[in-house]
Design a protein around this motif. Structure first.
Motif, short mmCIF file in Angstrom:
data_model
loop_
_atom_site.label_atom_id
_atom_site.label_comp_id
_atom_site.label_asym_id
_atom_site.label_seq_id
_atom_site.Cartn_x
_atom_site.Cartn_y
_atom_site.Cartn_z
N UNK A 42 0.83 -1.21 0.00
CA UNK A 42 0.00 0.00 0.00
C UNK A 42 0.87 1.27 0.00
N UNK A 43 0.46 2.24 -0.78
CA UNK A 43 1.19 3.51 -0.86
C UNK A 43 0.49 4.52 0.04
N UNK A 44 1.26 5.11 0.92
CA UNK A 44 0.73 6.12 1.83
C UNK A 44 0.49 7.41 1.03
N UNK A 45 -0.73 7.96 1.12
CA UNK A 45 -0.99 9.23 0.42
C UNK A 45 0.00 10.31 0.87
N UNK A 46 0.51 11.02 -0.09
CA UNK A 46 1.46 12.09 0.22
C UNK A 46 2.90 11.66 0.18
N UNK A 47 3.16 10.35 0.09
CA UNK A 47 4.55 9.85 0.01
C UNK A 47 4.95 9.84 -1.46
N UNK A 48 5.55 10.93 -1.90
CA UNK A 48 5.88 11.10 -3.31
C UNK A 48 6.84 10.04 -3.82
N UNK A 49 7.80 9.65 -2.99
CA UNK A 49 8.77 8.64 -3.41
C UNK A 49 8.08 7.30 -3.61
N UNK A 50 7.24 6.89 -2.67
CA UNK A 50 6.52 5.62 -2.79
C UNK A 50 5.57 5.64 -3.97
N UNK A 51 4.93 6.78 -4.21
CA UNK A 51 4.03 6.89 -5.35
C UNK A 51 4.79 6.77 -6.67
N UNK A 52 5.95 7.38 -6.75
CA UNK A 52 6.77 7.29 -7.96
C UNK A 52 7.27 5.86 -8.17
N UNK A 53 7.68 5.21 -7.08
CA UNK A 53 8.13 3.81 -7.18
C UNK A 53 7.00 2.90 -7.64
N UNK A 54 5.81 3.12 -7.10
CA UNK A 54 4.65 2.30 -7.49
C UNK A 54 4.29 2.54 -8.95
N UNK A 55 4.36 3.79 -9.38
CA UNK A 55 4.05 4.11 -10.78
C UNK A 55 5.06 3.46 -11.72
N UNK A 56 6.34 3.49 -11.34
CA UNK A 56 7.38 2.87 -12.16
C UNK A 56 7.20 1.35 -12.21
N UNK A 57 6.87 0.75 -11.06
CA UNK A 57 6.63 -0.69 -11.03
C UNK A 57 5.44 -1.06 -11.91
#
Length: 124
Positions: A42-57
């Motif tokens: 799960x990606x925590x809202x507001x965590x830009x790094x995690x969101x970018x990693x999830x988008x790349x994955x």
């Protein structure tokens, strides 16, 4: 880049069929497993790094899946059981849309290939 990924997937599946070298195939299965695991976090809202990693994955997984979709004629249920297990066991409706669309394309191509194998390809 997409063309190279599709060629890589096709080569890995072909080499596994021909028992030439299973290294690329094993790497493909491990990469799909790794991406599945990453997409399940799960990606925590507001965590830009995690969101970018999830988008790349998601993009990486979609490209691999489209590579598989383009090579379904090379799939053998016995030789590629570990790959098929990874693909068919994905939680389709909880995946990012780009991955879901690619996964559905794999399923569509698998069904089409099966129907053609049964001799009813002209109907689809």
């Amino acid at each position: 880049a997409k063309r190279l990924i599709r060629e890589y997937v096709s080569d890995a599946l072909h080499q596994r069929c021909q028992a030439i070298d299973t290294g690329a195939y094993i790497h493909l299965v491990r990469e799909i497993r790794r991406l599945r695991e990453q997409l399940a976090i799960p990606v925590v809202p507001g965590d830009a790094v995690a969101q970018a990693d999830a988008a790349q994955a998601a993009v990486e997984m979609a490209n691999l899946l489209l590579g598989v979709a383009g090579s379904v004629s090379l799939l053998n249920d016995k030789l590629h059981a570990s790959l098929l297990t990874q693909l068919l066991d994905m939680p389709l409706w909880s995946l990012p849309s780009v991955v879901r669309v690619a996964a559905l394309e794999v399923l569509l191509q698998l069904c089409h290939g099966h129907l053609v194998g049964l001799g009813v390809g002209a109907l689809v």
